[in-house]
Design an enzyme around this catalytic site. Structure first.
Site, PDB file in Angstrom:
ATOM      1  N   LYS A 209      20.598  -9.008 114.854  1.00 32.37           N
ATOM      2  CA  LYS A 209      20.836  -7.562 114.698  1.00 32.37           C
ATOM      3  C   LYS A 209      22.105  -7.347 113.871  1.00 32.37           C
ATOM      4  O   LYS A 209      23.125  -8.009 114.105  1.00 32.37           O
ATOM      5  CB  LYS A 209      21.001  -6.942 116.082  1.00 32.37           C
ATOM      6  CG  LYS A 209      21.213  -5.436 116.088  1.00 32.37           C
ATOM      7  CD  LYS A 209      21.327  -4.933 117.522  1.00 32.37           C
ATOM      8  CE  LYS A 209      21.417  -3.416 117.610  1.00 32.37           C
ATOM      9  NZ  LYS A 209      21.453  -2.930 119.004  1.00 32.37           N
TER      10      LYS A 209
ATOM     11  N   SER B   2      18.127   0.344 119.752  1.00 36.05           N
ATOM     12  CA  SER B   2      18.626   0.155 118.408  1.00 36.05           C
ATOM     13  C   SER B   2      18.422  -1.250 117.871  1.00 36.05           C
ATOM     14  O   SER B   2      18.680  -1.486 116.695  1.00 36.05           O
ATOM     15  CB  SER B   2      20.112   0.505 118.365  1.00 36.05           C
ATOM     16  OG  SER B   2      20.851  -0.373 119.211  1.00 36.05           O
TER      17      SER B   2
ATOM     18  N   SER C  20      18.824  -0.759 124.395  1.00 37.30           N
ATOM     19  CA  SER C  20      18.493  -1.076 123.006  1.00 37.30           C
ATOM     20  C   SER C  20      17.778  -2.398 122.791  1.00 37.30           C
ATOM     21  O   SER C  20      17.308  -2.668 121.688  1.00 37.30           O
ATOM     22  CB  SER C  20      19.760  -1.037 122.144  1.00 37.30           C
ATOM     23  OG  SER C  20      20.156   0.299 121.942  1.00 37.30           O
TER      24      SER C  20
END
Lengths: 62, 446
Positions: free
Chosen positions: B75, B149, B173
């Protein structure tokens, strides 16, 4: 608890104190957000919080 | 496309077996994944940065270890040496010379780092949309959101653009995209996996963990991230003596098809020997307020070092949240943290003698990309509130959660959270493995 109109003055004052310059439009949006969170906080104050330590307090060693 | 015809679709366990048997090399596997990235990333937007040459070089002489030769994406909130960290922000960038501690663990275990994966702006979102970098798309239906996210890590893993992904979870997330993309996601006990080298969002919530296609793969990556010697999960599936609680407050708030799927799961686990009871925690109705207040304030403080100089670069929604958080009185923050103590106490009592609680991950399947409101139980709810409704409450405790697929509606997956006491990841993964033995979600459509 302040609605958005009441929160406008509070928000403007807090923004000045924190060095945040906000246009009229942004001031209103932030005031709305602040009013929403203050209303949530007021709701939480109805809980039996007396003597309760905030989360994230000192470590427990036992 | 079958896993046998495209190595990119192998699970980690399968790929390791193939490489041990010398039927597949790390270079062939990495090339297959890079080819798939080249073909599908323009549609899915899972990667913000791909290190094609670096990945191939690493794959030519893979470092030995439990993840030797396994291509993994990171990420873009987490530092990788010699790759930019943008955090999904506009013109926000740092160029780290060192890997984040979690990435160093993966690389040390032999993983091939492919690149940096899509995220909501500064991870301050739950839908996988980003107005600066474009939206990430759900591989089960590209017209729908993928959740965020940790959007890119989830989509890449689900679509064969990586064999696993590294994500972060503040309010959900890892668990939201795991649910909407049909993956296994682990939010570890707070503090189990290092956050060094990760752009913070909210210190009292932020956790780093894996997204994978199977429970076995997630367990292996988690062991590496936690610095533990990987130990294979025992063969499923008996659950004799395991005590599970259905967290009714959250189950009853989800769409009926989600509720039904979780009750069917519970019945299946009972047939394997588990004892299942219903539990309630009435203070969960305050979890949204607690979370909103705490996260606003902590995020505003986390962004303070650069916010004043860069505030015009933020999207309106994120900037407004950070400005509100900066102005909120300390008394509100402390009130929320006091209420959080009460909530965690109640959850602890609900857990009681149980080994795990079950609750929905998301209350519904992935909505369409352009949607701002959804209907849950007949009520119109803002999309963000709906996606957070079952996840953020569990973040309050800092407990571990293994999120696994529990059902499908019209081909779209949705998930369940298996929630445990601090450092009970192993037991949760064993429950998840038993469930996975009964219910396989199947590959994404792409």
């Amino acid at each position: 608890m302040p609605g958005v109109e009441d929160a406008l003055e509070l928000t403007a004052s807090l923004a000045r104190a924190n060095g945040l310059e906000l246009s009229r439009e942004r001031l209103r949006a932030v005031a709305q957000g602040l009013a929403d969170l203050l209303e949530m906080a007021a709701g939480l104050e109805e809980l039996p919080l007396e003597g309760v330590e905030p989360a994230g307090g000192p470590p427990r060693w036992e | 496309v079958s896993a046998t015809s495209d190595p990119a679709l192998l699970t980690i366990a399968q790929a390791l077996d193939e490489m041990r048997a010398r039927r597949l090399s790390a270079l062939e596997l990495t090339e297959a994944v890079l080819n798939r990235i080249e073909r599908l990333n323009p549609t899915l937007n899972a990667y913000l940065h791909v290190d094609h040459e670096g990945a191939l070089n690493a794959a030519r002489t893979p470092h030995p270890g439990p993840l030797s030769g396994i291509p993994i994406c990171i990420k873009d909130l987490v530092d990788v040496a010699a790759m930019p960290t943008t955090a999904g922000g506009k013109d926000w960038r740092r160029d780290p010379h060192e890997d984040a501690a979690s990435v160093a663990k993966l690389r040390g275990a032999g993983a091939i780092i492919l690149g940096k994966a899509h995220t909501n702006e500064f991870a301050y979102g739950i839908d996988g949309r980003n107005e600066h970098w474009g939206n990430c798309r759900n591989p089960h239906d590209v017209t729908r959101i993928c959740g965020g996210s940790s959007s890119g890590s989830a989509v890449a893993t689900a679509a064969g653009l990586a064999l696993a992904g590294l994500g972060t979870d503040t309010a959900g997330s890892i668990r939201a995209p795991a649910s909407l993309c049909g993956l296994v996601g682990v939010r570890p006990t707070l503090g189990l996996v290092s956050r060094d080298g990760v752009v913070p969002l909210a210190w009292s919530y932020d956790a780093v963990g894996p997204l994978a296609r199977t429970v076995k793969d997630a367990a292996l990556v988690l062991d590496v991230l936690a610095g533990r010697q990987p130990t294979p999960l025992p063969p499923p599936p008996r659950l004799d003596g395991v005590r599970l609680g259905l967290l009714e407050d959250l189950i009853e708030a989800a769409e009926p098809y989600v509720e039904s799927a979780i009750r069917e799961m519970a019945a299946s686990l009972q047939s394997l020997g588990a004892h299942v009871v219903s539990v309630r925690a009435g203070l969960l109705r305050h979890a949204g307020a607690i979370h909103q207040i705490v996260q606003h304030v902590e995020a505003a403080q986390a962004h303070r070092p650069w916010f004043d100089a860069q505030r015009e670069r933020y999207s309106d929604a994120v900037r407004r949240r950070l400005e509100v958080g900066r102005l909120l009185p300390a008394s509100a923050y402390l009130t929320a943290q006091q209420a959080r103590t009460l909530l965690v106490g109640e959850l602890t009592r609900a857990m009681g003698p149980l080994d795990a609680l079950l609750a929905p991950s998301t209350p519904m399947v992935a909505p369409l990309q352009e949607v701002e409101e959804v209907t849950v139980r007949g009520a119109r709810i803002p999309l963000r509130a709906a996606l957070l409704s079952c996840l953020a409450p569990i973040s309050q405790a800092g407990w571990p959660v293994v999120a696994v697929p529990v059902g499908r509606l019209l081909g779209l997956p949705f998930g369940v959270q298996i929630i445990g006491r601090p450092r009970s990841e192993r037991g949760l993964l064993e429950i998840a493995a038993a469930w996975e033995h009964l219910f396989a979600i199947g590959p994404a459509a792409l």
